[in-house]
Design a protein around this motif. Structure first.
Motif, PDB file in Angstrom:
ATOM      1  N   MET A  58     -13.452   0.281  -8.201  1.00  0.00           N
ATOM      2  CA  MET A  58     -12.157   0.182  -8.859  1.00  0.00           C
ATOM      3  C   MET A  58     -11.276  -0.791  -8.071  1.00  0.00           C
ATOM      4  O   MET A  58     -11.613  -1.198  -6.961  1.00  0.00           O
ATOM      5  CB  MET A  58     -11.468   1.561  -8.910  1.00  0.00           C
ATOM      6  CG  MET A  58     -12.373   2.706  -9.314  1.00  0.00           C
ATOM      7  SD  MET A  58     -12.909   2.613 -11.027  1.00  0.00           S
ATOM      8  CE  MET A  58     -14.426   3.587 -10.953  1.00  0.00           C
ATOM      9  N   ILE A  59     -10.119  -1.114  -8.629  1.00  0.00           N
ATOM     10  CA  ILE A  59      -9.203  -2.022  -7.934  1.00  0.00           C
ATOM     11  C   ILE A  59      -8.616  -1.381  -6.682  1.00  0.00           C
ATOM     12  O   ILE A  59      -8.025  -2.071  -5.856  1.00  0.00           O
ATOM     13  CB  ILE A  59      -8.067  -2.486  -8.862  1.00  0.00           C
ATOM     14  CG1 ILE A  59      -7.288  -1.290  -9.418  1.00  0.00           C
ATOM     15  CG2 ILE A  59      -8.601  -3.350  -9.976  1.00  0.00           C
ATOM     16  CD1 ILE A  59      -6.035  -1.699 -10.158  1.00  0.00           C
ATOM     17  N   THR A  60      -8.785  -0.073  -6.540  1.00  0.00           N
ATOM     18  CA  THR A  60      -8.262   0.628  -5.362  1.00  0.00           C
ATOM     19  C   THR A  60      -9.108   0.390  -4.119  1.00  0.00           C
ATOM     20  O   THR A  60      -8.671   0.695  -3.006  1.00  0.00           O
ATOM     21  CB  THR A  60      -8.200   2.141  -5.635  1.00  0.00           C
ATOM     22  OG1 THR A  60      -9.444   2.571  -6.205  1.00  0.00           O
ATOM     23  CG2 THR A  60      -7.073   2.466  -6.600  1.00  0.00           C
ATOM     24  N   GLU A  61     -10.309  -0.137  -4.287  1.00  0.00           N
ATOM     25  CA  GLU A  61     -11.189  -0.386  -3.145  1.00  0.00           C
ATOM     26  C   GLU A  61     -11.101  -1.839  -2.702  1.00  0.00           C
ATOM     27  O   GLU A  61     -11.204  -2.753  -3.531  1.00  0.00           O
ATOM     28  CB  GLU A  61     -12.653  -0.053  -3.482  1.00  0.00           C
ATOM     29  CG  GLU A  61     -12.961   1.419  -3.472  1.00  0.00           C
ATOM     30  CD  GLU A  61     -12.494   2.115  -4.741  1.00  0.00           C
ATOM     31  OE1 GLU A  61     -11.660   3.043  -4.614  1.00  0.00           O
ATOM     32  OE2 GLU A  61     -12.941   1.740  -5.830  1.00  0.00           O
ATOM     33  N   LYS A  62     -10.967  -2.039  -1.405  1.00  0.00           N
ATOM     34  CA  LYS A  62     -10.980  -3.388  -0.848  1.00  0.00           C
ATOM     35  C   LYS A  62     -12.409  -3.713  -0.437  1.00  0.00           C
ATOM     36  O   LYS A  62     -12.911  -3.219   0.573  1.00  0.00           O
ATOM     37  CB  LYS A  62     -10.035  -3.479   0.352  1.00  0.00           C
ATOM     38  CG  LYS A  62      -9.890  -4.896   0.895  1.00  0.00           C
ATOM     39  CD  LYS A  62      -8.882  -4.941   2.035  1.00  0.00           C
ATOM     40  CE  LYS A  62      -8.713  -6.372   2.544  1.00  0.00           C
ATOM     41  NZ  LYS A  62      -7.751  -6.439   3.674  1.00  0.00           N
ATOM     42  N   ILE A  63     -13.046  -4.547  -1.249  1.00  0.00           N
ATOM     43  CA  ILE A  63     -14.443  -4.904  -0.984  1.00  0.00           C
ATOM     44  C   ILE A  63     -14.427  -6.234  -0.225  1.00  0.00           C
ATOM     45  O   ILE A  63     -14.581  -7.318  -0.792  1.00  0.00           O
ATOM     46  CB  ILE A  63     -15.250  -5.008  -2.303  1.00  0.00           C
ATOM     47  CG1 ILE A  63     -15.015  -3.769  -3.174  1.00  0.00           C
ATOM     48  CG2 ILE A  63     -16.734  -5.183  -2.005  1.00  0.00           C
ATOM     49  CD1 ILE A  63     -15.354  -2.449  -2.504  1.00  0.00           C
ATOM     50  N   ASN A  85      -9.087  -9.535  -7.286  1.00  0.00           N
ATOM     51  CA  ASN A  85      -8.561  -9.975  -5.995  1.00  0.00           C
ATOM     52  C   ASN A  85      -8.781  -8.932  -4.898  1.00  0.00           C
ATOM     53  O   ASN A  85      -8.500  -9.182  -3.733  1.00  0.00           O
ATOM     54  CB  ASN A  85      -7.072 -10.325  -6.092  1.00  0.00           C
ATOM     55  CG  ASN A  85      -6.211  -9.191  -6.612  1.00  0.00           C
ATOM     56  OD1 ASN A  85      -6.305  -8.843  -7.784  1.00  0.00           O
ATOM     57  ND2 ASN A  85      -5.387  -8.617  -5.760  1.00  0.00           N
ATOM     58  N   ASN A  86      -9.298  -7.751  -5.272  1.00  0.00           N
ATOM     59  CA  ASN A  86      -9.677  -6.745  -4.282  1.00  0.00           C
ATOM     60  C   ASN A  86     -11.050  -7.017  -3.681  1.00  0.00           C
ATOM     61  O   ASN A  86     -11.488  -6.302  -2.770  1.00  0.00           O
ATOM     62  CB  ASN A  86      -9.674  -5.344  -4.903  1.00  0.00           C
ATOM     63  CG  ASN A  86     -10.610  -5.221  -6.097  1.00  0.00           C
ATOM     64  OD1 ASN A  86     -10.604  -6.056  -6.992  1.00  0.00           O
ATOM     65  ND2 ASN A  86     -11.404  -4.164  -6.135  1.00  0.00           N
ATOM     66  N   ILE A  87     -11.737  -8.049  -4.181  1.00  0.00           N
ATOM     67  CA  ILE A  87     -13.098  -8.361  -3.732  1.00  0.00           C
ATOM     68  C   ILE A  87     -13.131  -9.740  -3.093  1.00  0.00           C
ATOM     69  O   ILE A  87     -12.543 -10.698  -3.617  1.00  0.00           O
ATOM     70  CB  ILE A  87     -14.082  -8.317  -4.929  1.00  0.00           C
ATOM     71  CG1 ILE A  87     -14.058  -6.931  -5.581  1.00  0.00           C
ATOM     72  CG2 ILE A  87     -15.502  -8.663  -4.484  1.00  0.00           C
ATOM     73  CD1 ILE A  87     -14.835  -6.845  -6.881  1.00  0.00           C
TER      74      ILE A  87
END
Length: 328
Positions: A58-63, A85-87
């Motif tokens: 999900m967008i809540t995870e910073k990959i 943009n979280n990945i």
């Protein structure tokens, strides 16, 4: 006898509808974080990523690079969102990892929310509802709870993608004049949608409502800051239904608190969940909702289905449905 092929392993970072979990289980050995309203702890994700082939996130995870480097067998990251943009896509690409998103399926729902946020901000719906519920509604008076008109007003859209185009169609029902600013001018859309192009400063100067619908990037970070807010009308309303970080929240607080602009409607924030003691949440002229742009049952299910399709196709030797970097 042939060697039995073991199923691919995936990790899911949030609880999904049972039928989608079951569909994934038909193809993969699935492990998941089952707390629906709490993001997976980073240390848990770092441990789980070590031996999986696919990640449903999900967008809540910073990959980021650390996560991707820990995923030695990782082949596909399926992000249940349009934005990614979280990945760290650059690192993923360098490591041969396909990153996918879920475009198109949330266009109309997000446009609904953006326009609803515009209307709620203009007519002070959350502020006046709170007043009523607290028993603070006194006698009717001529200028009590007055807001801003929507019908016939000027709407400035910053970022004319699919969602922006969908918002234009809603705005035309209110006979709004629509201006847009986009990194690339779209002259064909100007005649098709009956809209005008404006440079950003010009749009901010003319708009009664300035609506942000552009993706976050290093170029768009704090695109709307002190200087840009000073260009807006005193009765103007800023709506952010795109990503946190595009607006300088400190500058926005001061502009709202000092009456430089009339109001704001926010669905996204630089830090999410937004802290309850955030200064913006103390202002009655801020309509704030918790990142619900795509939050309809139909749309969230469609997003989850598409993310699942990306994993199923991408990990079974086929082309992922909606890749944003590598094409399997």
């Amino acid at each position: 006898m042939g060697v039995k092929t073991l199923p691919r392993k995936i990790y899911v970072t949030r609880k999904l509808p049972e039928d989608i979990e079951s569909r994934l289980a038909e193809h993969f050995d699935v492990r998941s974080w089952d707390e629906e309203d709490k993001p997976v702890p980073r240390e848990t994700l770092l441990e789980e990523i070590k031996d999986v082939d696919g990640l449903f996130c999900m967008i809540t995870e910073k990959i980021d690079e650390e996560i991707l480097q820990a995923g030695k067998h990782l082949k596909v990251v399926a992000n249940m969102a349009v934005g990614y943009n979280n990945i760290d896509v650059e690192t993923a690409t360098a490591n041969g990892i396909t990153v996918t998103n879920t475009p198109d399926v949330l266009t109309e729902t997000t446009a609904d929310l953006a326009f609803a946020l515009l209307m709620a901000s203009a007519r002070r719906l959350t502020e006046t509802s709170d007043t009523l519920r607290k028993g603070e509604w006194g006698a009717w008076s001529p200028m009590q709870f007055t807001g801003q008109d929507i019908f016939g007003a000027t709407l400035g859209i910053i970022g004319l993608g699919r969602i922006g185009e969908a918002v234009v169609k809603r705005a035309k029902g209110f006979e709004m004049d629509v201006l847009y600013h986009s990194r690339t001018r779209k002259k064909d859309k100007e005649s098709e949608l009956d809209i005008g192009y404006a440079e950003l400063d010009q749009l901010l100067t003319k708009a009664d409502f300035a609506l942000l619908l552009l993706p976050y990037s290093s170029e768009s970070h704090h695109l709307i800051g002190k200087r840009e807010l000073a260009l807006m009308k005193e009765n103007a309303i800023l709506i952010n239904a795109s990503r946190g970080g595009i607006v300088d929240e400190d500058a926005l607080y001061h502009a709202l608190n000092n009456g430089e602009i009339w109001g704001a409607g926010l669905d996204v924030y630089e830090q999410e969940p937004v802290p309850t003691d955030h200064p913006l949440l103390t202002l009655s002229n801020v309509t704030a909702v918790p990142h619900i742009g795509s939050a309809s049952v139909k749309t969230r299910r469609a997003m989850a289905d598409l993310a699942a399709d990306n994993l199923i196709e991408g990990l079974n030797g086929k082309k992922a449905v909606t890749p944003v970097n590598l094409h399997n």
